[in-house]
Design a protein around this motif. Structure first.
Motif, mmCIF file in Angstrom:
data_model
loop_
_atom_site.group_PDB
_atom_site.id
_atom_site.type_symbol
_atom_site.label_atom_id
_atom_site.label_comp_id
_atom_site.label_asym_id
_atom_site.label_seq_id
_atom_site.Cartn_x
_atom_site.Cartn_y
_atom_site.Cartn_z
ATOM 1 N N THR A 13 0.857 -1.182 0.000
ATOM 2 C CA THR A 13 0.000 0.000 0.000
ATOM 3 C C THR A 13 0.897 1.237 0.000
ATOM 4 O O THR A 13 1.990 1.229 0.570
ATOM 5 N N TYR A 14 0.465 2.253 -0.697
ATOM 6 C CA TYR A 14 1.209 3.511 -0.827
ATOM 7 C C TYR A 14 2.568 3.327 -1.527
ATOM 8 O O TYR A 14 3.404 4.215 -1.481
ATOM 9 N N TYR A 68 3.011 5.969 -4.082
ATOM 10 C CA TYR A 68 2.292 7.199 -3.746
ATOM 11 C C TYR A 68 3.167 8.433 -3.985
ATOM 12 O O TYR A 68 4.291 8.523 -3.495
ATOM 13 N N GLN A 126 -4.477 -0.047 -1.292
ATOM 14 C CA GLN A 126 -4.851 1.340 -1.038
ATOM 15 C C GLN A 126 -3.740 2.294 -1.449
ATOM 16 O O GLN A 126 -2.584 2.114 -1.062
ATOM 17 N N ARG A 127 -4.112 3.256 -2.264
ATOM 18 C CA ARG A 127 -3.231 4.344 -2.705
ATOM 19 C C ARG A 127 -1.917 3.871 -3.329
ATOM 20 O O ARG A 127 -0.923 4.585 -3.333
ATOM 21 N N GLU A 184 -8.120 -1.626 -4.680
ATOM 22 C CA GLU A 184 -8.605 -1.117 -3.402
ATOM 23 C C GLU A 184 -8.814 0.400 -3.413
ATOM 24 O O GLU A 184 -8.515 1.087 -4.394
ATOM 25 N N ASP A 185 -9.304 0.900 -2.293
ATOM 26 C CA ASP A 185 -9.640 2.308 -2.125
ATOM 27 C C ASP A 185 -8.501 3.221 -2.575
ATOM 28 O O ASP A 185 -7.347 3.035 -2.189
ATOM 29 N N SER A 186 -8.850 4.194 -3.391
ATOM 30 C CA SER A 186 -7.946 5.263 -3.820
ATOM 31 C C SER A 186 -6.669 4.771 -4.492
ATOM 32 O O SER A 186 -5.663 5.479 -4.515
ATOM 33 N N ALA A 187 -6.678 3.570 -5.059
ATOM 34 C CA ALA A 187 -5.469 2.990 -5.661
ATOM 35 C C ALA A 187 -4.850 3.899 -6.713
ATOM 36 O O ALA A 187 -3.625 3.982 -6.831
ATOM 37 N N GLY A 205 -12.517 -0.481 -5.157
ATOM 38 C CA GLY A 205 -12.757 0.228 -3.912
ATOM 39 C C GLY A 205 -13.229 1.664 -4.058
ATOM 40 O O GLY A 205 -13.228 2.253 -5.145
ATOM 41 N N ALA A 221 -11.400 4.704 -6.062
ATOM 42 C CA ALA A 221 -10.244 4.055 -6.705
ATOM 43 C C ALA A 221 -9.619 4.927 -7.789
ATOM 44 O O ALA A 221 -8.404 4.963 -7.944
#
Length: 181
Positions: free
Chosen positions: A57-58, A61, A80-81, A102-105, A125, A128
């Motif tokens: 995740t991240y 980012y 995520q992200r 997933e969320d905000s990927a 998510g 996304a």
């Protein structure tokens, strides 16, 4: 290391038994199966090694100079992200092995213009692809609509977003939660 936009590499001592880095300063687990994090200054096109089965995740980012990334088959989750705020990324090829986004990927990928969701994806998510202001086209290949999160494609762009789905699935997508928003 999230939001360390000036970080130019993560360098690990060769004797470290848990982590290693590649020539670009990208951090991996020692066995090169998990990409942990990329430095914020990573630029150009980056090829993730075929040995990688997980992206943290991240992980990318804020890599605002990243213009392309090649994701290997075998990755099943875009967490995520994972690619959020990669503002110079114009397109992304999601491999057929991915089952969940997933969320905000891909949130805030301001240069992203189109995306193809492969047949394998069963869930997308919340947010996304939110705030991808140039996103104008989504090709969603699954026959059964993936489970969706609110604001999946909330682009806030000036051009209307076109979402293409399989012809025989139009009614299913219209009936699915968050797909008709």
């Amino acid at each position: 290391f999230g939001d360390c936009s000036s970080l130019d590499g993560i360098w690990v001592d060769a004797a470290n038994t848990h982590y290693c880095n590649d020539a670009s300063g990208v951090l991996y687990t020692k066995n090169m199966t998990t990409l942990v994090h990329a430095p914020g200054t990573l630029s150009g096109n980056y090829v993730i090694p075929d040995s990688v089965i997980e992206i943290g995740t991240y992980a990318f980012y804020g890599c605002r100079y990243l213009t392309g990334v090649q994701i290997p088959d075998g990755i099943t989750l875009l967490g995520q992200r994972t690619f959020a705020a990669c503002t110079s990324l114009p397109s992304i090829t999601i491999p057929d092995s991915v089952t969940a986004i997933e969320d905000s990927a891909f949130a805030q990928c301001g240069s992203l213009t189109s995306v193809t969701i492969p047949n394998s994806v069963t869930s997308i998510g919340h947010s996304a692809f939110s705030y991808c202001r140039k996103l104008t086209t989504v090709y969603c290949k699954p026959i059964t609509p993936p489970t969706g999160g609110s604001s999946m494609f909330s682009t806030s762009g000036t051009t209307p977003l076109q979402i293409y789905v399989p012809t025989n699935s139009v009614n299913a997508y219209k009936a699915a939660k968050y797909w008709s928003d």
